[in-house]
Scaffold this motif. Structure first.
Motif, PDB file in Angstrom:
ATOM      1  N   ARG A  42       0.854  -1.187   0.000  1.00 52.33           N
ATOM      2  CA  ARG A  42       0.000   0.000   0.000  1.00 52.33           C
ATOM      3  C   ARG A  42       0.895   1.244   0.000  1.00 52.33           C
ATOM      4  O   ARG A  42       2.127   1.130   0.092  1.00 52.33           O
ATOM      5  CB  ARG A  42      -0.918  -0.011   1.220  1.00 52.33           C
ATOM      6  N   TYR A  68      -6.795  -9.348  -5.138  1.00 56.71           N
ATOM      7  CA  TYR A  68      -7.662  -8.266  -5.599  1.00 56.71           C
ATOM      8  C   TYR A  68      -6.914  -6.939  -5.718  1.00 56.71           C
ATOM      9  O   TYR A  68      -7.531  -5.873  -5.752  1.00 56.71           O
ATOM     10  CB  TYR A  68      -8.843  -8.098  -4.641  1.00 56.71           C
ATOM     11  N   ASN A  69      -5.598  -6.987  -5.760  1.00 58.44           N
ATOM     12  CA  ASN A  69      -4.837  -5.754  -5.891  1.00 58.44           C
ATOM     13  C   ASN A  69      -5.044  -5.110  -7.259  1.00 58.44           C
ATOM     14  O   ASN A  69      -5.384  -5.789  -8.235  1.00 58.44           O
ATOM     15  CB  ASN A  69      -3.340  -6.029  -5.674  1.00 58.44           C
ATOM     16  N   THR A  70      -4.807  -3.821  -7.316  1.00 58.55           N
ATOM     17  CA  THR A  70      -4.923  -3.105  -8.587  1.00 58.55           C
ATOM     18  C   THR A  70      -3.712  -3.420  -9.467  1.00 58.55           C
ATOM     19  O   THR A  70      -2.642  -3.802  -8.953  1.00 58.55           O
ATOM     20  CB  THR A  70      -4.978  -1.588  -8.354  1.00 58.55           C
ATOM     21  N   PRO A  71      -3.840  -3.247 -10.779  1.00 56.87           N
ATOM     22  CA  PRO A  71      -2.671  -3.424 -11.646  1.00 56.87           C
ATOM     23  C   PRO A  71      -1.511  -2.522 -11.230  1.00 56.87           C
ATOM     24  O   PRO A  71      -0.350  -2.917 -11.301  1.00 56.87           O
ATOM     25  CB  PRO A  71      -3.209  -3.045 -13.032  1.00 56.87           C
ATOM     26  N   GLN A  72      -1.860  -1.309 -10.782  1.00 58.08           N
ATOM     27  CA  GLN A  72      -0.819  -0.369 -10.350  1.00 58.08           C
ATOM     28  C   GLN A  72      -0.050  -0.922  -9.145  1.00 58.08           C
ATOM     29  O   GLN A  72       1.170  -0.778  -9.054  1.00 58.08           O
ATOM     30  CB  GLN A  72      -1.447   0.976  -9.998  1.00 58.08           C
ATOM     31  N   THR A  73      -0.773  -1.567  -8.198  1.00 60.91           N
ATOM     32  CA  THR A  73      -0.111  -2.124  -7.019  1.00 60.91           C
ATOM     33  C   THR A  73       0.819  -3.268  -7.409  1.00 60.91           C
ATOM     34  O   THR A  73       1.937  -3.373  -6.888  1.00 60.91           O
ATOM     35  CB  THR A  73      -1.152  -2.607  -5.992  1.00 60.91           C
ATOM     36  N   TYR A  74       0.372  -4.123  -8.323  1.00 62.82           N
ATOM     37  CA  TYR A  74       1.230  -5.238  -8.731  1.00 62.82           C
ATOM     38  C   TYR A  74       2.500  -4.733  -9.430  1.00 62.82           C
ATOM     39  O   TYR A  74       3.596  -5.261  -9.200  1.00 62.82           O
ATOM     40  CB  TYR A  74       0.465  -6.193  -9.645  1.00 62.82           C
ATOM     41  N   GLU A 190       2.889   4.473  -4.514  1.00 62.14           N
ATOM     42  CA  GLU A 190       1.718   4.186  -5.352  1.00 62.14           C
ATOM     43  C   GLU A 190       0.461   4.318  -4.512  1.00 62.14           C
ATOM     44  O   GLU A 190       0.344   3.697  -3.458  1.00 62.14           O
ATOM     45  CB  GLU A 190       1.823   2.775  -5.946  1.00 62.14           C
ATOM     46  N   LYS A 192      -2.836   4.041  -5.897  1.00 58.18           N
ATOM     47  CA  LYS A 192      -3.999   3.316  -6.426  1.00 58.18           C
ATOM     48  C   LYS A 192      -4.001   1.907  -5.850  1.00 58.18           C
ATOM     49  O   LYS A 192      -3.716   0.916  -6.525  1.00 58.18           O
ATOM     50  CB  LYS A 192      -3.978   3.313  -7.947  1.00 58.18           C
ATOM     51  N   TYR A 193      -4.324   1.860  -4.568  1.00 49.82           N
ATOM     52  CA  TYR A 193      -4.313   0.615  -3.794  1.00 49.82           C
ATOM     53  C   TYR A 193      -5.720   0.327  -3.304  1.00 49.82           C
ATOM     54  O   TYR A 193      -6.465   1.244  -2.936  1.00 49.82           O
ATOM     55  CB  TYR A 193      -3.350   0.751  -2.608  1.00 49.82           C
ATOM     56  N   PHE A 194      -6.068  -0.966  -3.276  1.00 51.30           N
ATOM     57  CA  PHE A 194      -7.413  -1.349  -2.836  1.00 51.30           C
ATOM     58  C   PHE A 194      -7.326  -2.575  -1.940  1.00 51.30           C
ATOM     59  O   PHE A 194      -6.727  -3.581  -2.303  1.00 51.30           O
ATOM     60  CB  PHE A 194      -8.288  -1.663  -4.055  1.00 51.30           C
TER      61      PHE A 194
END
Length: 209
Positions: A42, A68-74, A190, A192-194
């Motif tokens: 995160r 369920y992470n966002t592409p940005q988090t990965y 980053e 854009k985390y969910f």
């Protein structure tokens, strides 16, 4: 690591409040046997990962990926892992996201009865499995004051529900100070985390409270 009494813990927390995170980490590393640092990548996680790996490059980094992470988090995770050469121990739920979505019809709302089981599957079970297998005596984390009501009640040092010493070296740091830390060490961030188990930013997920 020696088990501290409540009085000792409170005294340490008062003393450590103005100590640089690197010194806190060094002191703990010098006095423990099986430290780990946990992350979900995160915002601002790169700070704790850098600080720990800078002192102990081989430290085990437990990443419980909900799926369920966002592409940005990965992408952010890969960048940080590669940049810091992290010793990552990846743990994932026993069911795939597609399997779970078929059963629950998607991510349950926080007030839905299925949300408890969902949280158990995607976060609590993988975390419990990770901690059982790695068996740490110290758990570094990036909890900070002001994040949730529960986190406001602890300090740099606290104990988990299972009696593991949790160390939050950046506990008293603001976002601004962490921004400066990341910039000073050329570390990415980053936003854009969910987290599918929390939804609300000020809600505990169950690992800490």
């Amino acid at each position: 690591m020696k088990k501290f009494t409540q009085d000792e813990l409170e005294n340490f927390n008062r003393h450590l409040q103005g100590i640089p995170p690197a010194e806190v980490i060094q002191w703990v590393i010098d006095n423990c046997n099986r430290p780990v640092v946990t992350t979900n990548f995160r915002p601002y996680e790169a700070a704790i990962l850098h600080a720990c790996a800078d002192i102990l490059p081989t430290i085990k980094v437990i990443w419980c990926d909900t799926g369920y992470n966002t592409p940005q988090t990965y992408r952010h995770a890969k960048e940080v892992i590669d940049k810091l050469h992290l010793n990552v121990k990846l743990y994932m739920p026993l069911q795939t996201a597609a399997h779970r979505d078929a059963l629950f019809g998607g991510i349950p709302q926080v007030d839905h009865p299925d949300h408890i089981e969902f949280t158990q599957q995607v976060k609590l079970e993988p975390f419990q499995r990770a901690m059982g297998e790695q068996d740490p005596d110290v758990w570094f984390t990036n909890l900070r004051k002001g994040q949730t009501a529960f986190r406001d009640s602890i300090g740099i040092l606290s104990y988990s529900k299972d009696g593991i010493l949790k160390v939050s070296p950046f506990y008293h740091w603001s976002d601004e100070k962490l921004d400066n830390y990341l910039a000073a060490h050329s570390l990415p961030n980053e936003f854009k985390y969910f987290d599918p188990t929390k939804v609300l930013t000020n809600r505990e997920c169950g690992l800490h409270a």
